[in-house]
Design an enzyme around this catalytic site. Structure first.
Site, mmCIF file in Angstrom:
data_model
loop_
_atom_site.group_PDB
_atom_site.id
_atom_site.type_symbol
_atom_site.label_atom_id
_atom_site.label_comp_id
_atom_site.label_asym_id
_atom_site.label_seq_id
_atom_site.Cartn_x
_atom_site.Cartn_y
_atom_site.Cartn_z
ATOM 1 C CG ASP A 308 -2.200 0.858 0.936
ATOM 2 O OD1 ASP A 308 -2.143 1.709 0.032
ATOM 3 O OD2 ASP A 308 -3.201 0.725 1.656
HETATM 4 C C1 BGC Z 1 -5.202 3.079 0.318
HETATM 5 C C2 BGC Z 1 -5.446 2.023 -0.728
HETATM 6 C C3 BGC Z 1 -5.310 2.606 -2.113
HETATM 7 C C4 BGC Z 1 -3.937 3.255 -2.242
HETATM 8 C C5 BGC Z 1 -3.665 3.833 -3.611
HETATM 9 C C6 BGC Z 1 -3.946 3.883 0.048
HETATM 10 O O1 BGC Z 1 -3.879 5.010 0.872
HETATM 11 O O2 BGC Z 1 -5.099 2.459 1.581
HETATM 12 O O3 BGC Z 1 -6.711 1.443 -0.537
HETATM 13 O O4 BGC Z 1 -5.491 1.617 -3.082
HETATM 14 O O5 BGC Z 1 -3.843 4.294 -1.291
HETATM 15 O O6 BGC Z 1 -4.404 4.959 -3.829
#
Ligand code: BGC
Length: 747
Positions: A308
């Site tokens: 993530d």
């Molecule tokens: C979130 C994810 C997301 C990623 C990319 C993160 O802050 O937890 O769910 O896919 O950002 O945007």
């Protein structure tokens, strides 16, 4: 005409296999291609494939609502040619026109395929949570929790199909969705991104979404690769706040949190994003047990994992489990992270390259990760054509998509209370509308809408209707009076609102939450804001009938006003057609059929869930929510009868067939989600009082009845035993549907 053309085009696409036979059918072929390509790659090229940066890292300006985003071709070339990055993601922070996406994706692929030695295309990924979030004018469905309220697999599948079609029309082949975390903490600000609190519901709807989004071959023009997230245990933060620790034991992890992911993998998921937080002291990105022992060794998952946002760095900067950025990278890669969402710089590339050269990360592990990434790239068909398919544009936001969206929005709305059948309203009443959720599109959509937080009302499409506008269009402006009364947390003109309300026949009180996403959505108190409660009190004091509409991403506590309100509708973010759908329900042009996919708590310290243990409801404890999981009313009545089991006694490997008759005993057509619960009466690991093991949504004309059959398999009867393995124990079970119950024995 445009629509007929788009349907024909889609049919053409659907009936032709891909030229190369890539995708599921050509897996051996793909493995060969991967091995061949891998054998030609330098270490630098390999480490580049494992690196993912955000669009901002290759842009001149960030791109905001006032400044259009602009690619920085020099930076882009540096990323793709010098650092050989394998993937780029997202935007910051606003949606683009479809043509602009084509330009961006084409420039990226031009560089990857013309200026790099091996011409490996870039895999572009995006958060298309409830539709193509970041493409202007896309079809934006109810959010997941609202989709779950429909208890309708078909609608969830269609939302997957349409989302894939619209991101592919934008030139993007990879979607960071579905969220298969189970929403087991009502305060968690990402609750609305989940399919609710139940493991079976989340698994089944996750599977339906994947079937729609990927089909059997996601290299098809109108399909996209999905990404399950966030593996695993993210959704039960002890504090209820985002990105705070969960304390989940091994058995609970396997019984609840892992199951939807396993179902998702069996349904064809090839990529998985990792839990940004920690479980029992181990950050998701350093969890070898989950990422390698379970995901690879037990489940034999062949796809790749992606970190993530910035989470490998955070092992050092936030979690303090690594004492340097280098150790953070080593730890994560060795735990099983295949791709790093770095996302602003190339530090991951530099560090990993150094670690490999120093022998601190074996080349074998790099080959493994890169092989998995290339495999998915082949499966998406990117090597055949990495460019946007312009002819898909005709079906983007097609009218059929809007119709499906409206169906989903209508079915997602939950009628939880309807004293003296106040609803549906007749169309000749004078309606007073008030409250902070009455006249905004952003409150219907929530986060991941046009922007990350979804809170830029000025960017929302003008042609879509807010609740107020939809009510006005239904009964005529002259019959509607509106005053906001209060903002979310600050009173505006509550007394004026009360005076105006007294002059009308009925009050439509629209309360709930402002849009939010992730950590900015944390709350210290789940009780609905004071100002809104005050507005409710004043409306109740007018003595006029009050209909409360709760538009919210999680169940905000309303016990101080609930008993004094006549009718209550809840919507967990119904999406772009939400205003229309709500007006249809209010005036009887649609019959509500949503049911709660979560327990609606009554008290701030009582978060007991529906599938609680006996100990939670005995000897002084009780399950006493505001409304139970599965609760939801209709304008008609359904009678359940003839609950029948195919046998009273079954063997271990036998299925049991359960049938039930449902009769529409009212005067209007209605849909009913029939929910089957199972209770294992005694077993070695304390059983929950009951658990959902089947659901079917049916539509019945007045007077019509239908018999539904459910099949219970040994899997439905199983649980995770003391040895952490799936077990079935002989003994008595009870099946319950509605108020009917039947017992059977497993030999
Ligand atoms: C979130 C994810 C997301 C990623 C990319 C993160 O802050 O937890 O769910 O896919 O950002 O945007």
């Amino acid at each position: 005409m445009k629509n007929i053309l788009s349907i024909l085009l889609l049919l053409l696409f659907v009936s032709y296999p891909t030229v190369t036979g890539s995708g599921k059918n050509g897996k051996d072929e793909i493995d060969k291609k991967v091995r061949k390509l891998l054998s030609k790659m330098t270490i630098e090229e390999k480490v580049g494939q494992m690196t993912q940066v955000t669009l901002q890292a290759v842009s001149k300006i960030k791109g905001t609502k006032d400044q259009h985003h602009e690619l920085d071709l020099e930076k882009l070339e540096k990323a793709i040619v010098k650092y050989k990055v394998g993937s780029i993601l997202n935007v910051y922070d606003v949606s683009h026109e479809i043509e602009y996406w084509h330009e961006v994706i084409s420039k990226i692929q031009d560089l990857a395929t013309n200026k790099t030695r091996l011409k490996i295309p870039v895999l572009y990924g995006i958060d298309a949570i409830h539709g193509a979030t970041y493409t202007k004018g896309s079809t934006l469905f109810p959010q997941a929790l609202a989709m779950a309220s429909t208890f309708n697999r078909k609608l969830v599948k269609v939302s997957g199909e349409i989302t894939s079609r619209e991101i592919k029309a934008s030139g993007i082949p990879w979607n960071f969705y579905p969220v298969l975390d189970i929403g087991r903490h009502p305060a968690w600000p990402r609750l609305w991104e989940t399919f609710g609190e139940d493991v079976y519901l989340v698994s089944e709807l996750g599977k339906a979404y994947i079937e729609g989004a990927q089909g059997s071959d996601f290299s098809m023009p109108d399909k996209a690769a999905i990404c399950l997230k966030h593996f695993a245990g993210y959704s039960l933060p002890h504090t209820g706040k985002d990105r705070t620790p969960a304390l989940i034991g091994e058995r609970m992890m396997r019984e609840y949190f892992l199951k939807p992911f396993k179902t998702g993998i069996d349904a064809g998921a090839e990529t998985i994003m990792i839990n940004s937080s920690e479980v029992d002291g181990i950050p998701g990105h350093a969890n070898y047990h989950l990422l390698t022992e379970i995901l690879r060794n037990e489940w034999n998952f062949k796809g790749f994992t992606v970190s993530d946002w910035e989470d490998i760095k955070r092992l050092y900067t936030r979690d303090n489990v690594a004492d340097s950025p280098e150790e953070a990278v080593r730890m994560a890669v060795m735990a099983g992270v295949d791709m790093s969402m770095v996302p602003y710089d190339f530090s991951f590339y530099e560090i990993l390259l150094k670690l490999v050269k120093e022998g601190k990360v074996p080349l074998r592990r790099i080959d493994e990760a890169v092989g998995r990434i290339l495999r998915v790239k082949f499966m998406t068909g990117l090597f055949d054509n990495p460019y946007p398919l312009k002819n898909l544009v005709t079906s983007f936001a097609a009218d059929e998509h809007t119709i499906k969206n409206l169906d989903a929005a209508r079915e997602s709305i939950i009628l939880v209370k309807n004293e003296n059948n106040l609803l549906p309203l007749s169309k000749n009443l004078k309606v007073f509308v008030t409250g902070p959720t009455a006249d905004k599109l952003m409150v219907l959509n929530g986060g991941w809408t046009i922007t990350w937080q979804g809170n830029e009302e000025s960017l929302y499409p003008e042609e879509k209707l807010t609740i107020l506008e939809a009510v006005e269009s239904k009964i005529g402006k002259s019959n509607v009076t509106f005053l906001p009364g209060t903002d979310f947390s600050k009173a505006i003109n509550i007394q004026d609102a009360a005076d105006a309300a007294r002059k009308c026949d009925v009050i439509l009180l629209c309360l709930g939450e402002a849009p939010y996403c992730e950590t900015p959505g944390n709350v210290n108190d789940l009780t609905l804001d004071k100002a809104q409660i005050e507005l409710a009190d004043e409306m109740i004091n007018t003595g006029k009938p009050v209909i409360l509409l709760l538009i919210e991403g999680r169940p905000r506590i309303i016990n101080s006003i609930e008993s004094r309100i006549n009718s209550i509708l809840i919507s967990f973010l119904p999406g772009m057609e939400g205003g229309k759908a709500i007006a249809d329900i209010l005036f009887g042009d649609a019959n509500p059929s949503g049911k709660l996919p979560v327990t609606y708590p009554k008290y701030i310290n009582d978060f007991t869930l529906y599938d609680h243990k006996h100990i939670e409801a005995k000897e002084g404890n009780s399950y006493n929510p505001q409304w139970e999981f599965g609760h939801g009313l209709s304008y008609t009545t359904f009678q359940y009868s003839n609950l029948t089991l195919s046998k009273d006694i079954i063997n271990r490997n036998e299925n049991l067939s359960v049938s039930i008759n449902v009769h529409n005993t009212g005067n209007v057509k209605g849909s009913e989600a029939v929910l089957l619960y199972l209770s294992d009466l005694y077993r070695v690991v304390s059983p929950p009082v009951k658990q959902l093991k089947g659901f079917e949504k049916i539509e019945l004309e007045p007077g019509q009845s239908k018999t539904i059959e459910f099949i219970l398999t040994p899997e439905h009867l199983s649980f995770i035993g003391i040895d952490y393995k799936s077990k079935i124990e002989p003994g008595k079970f009870i099946v319950s549907i509605g108020n009917l119950k039947k017992e059977f024995t497993l030999k």
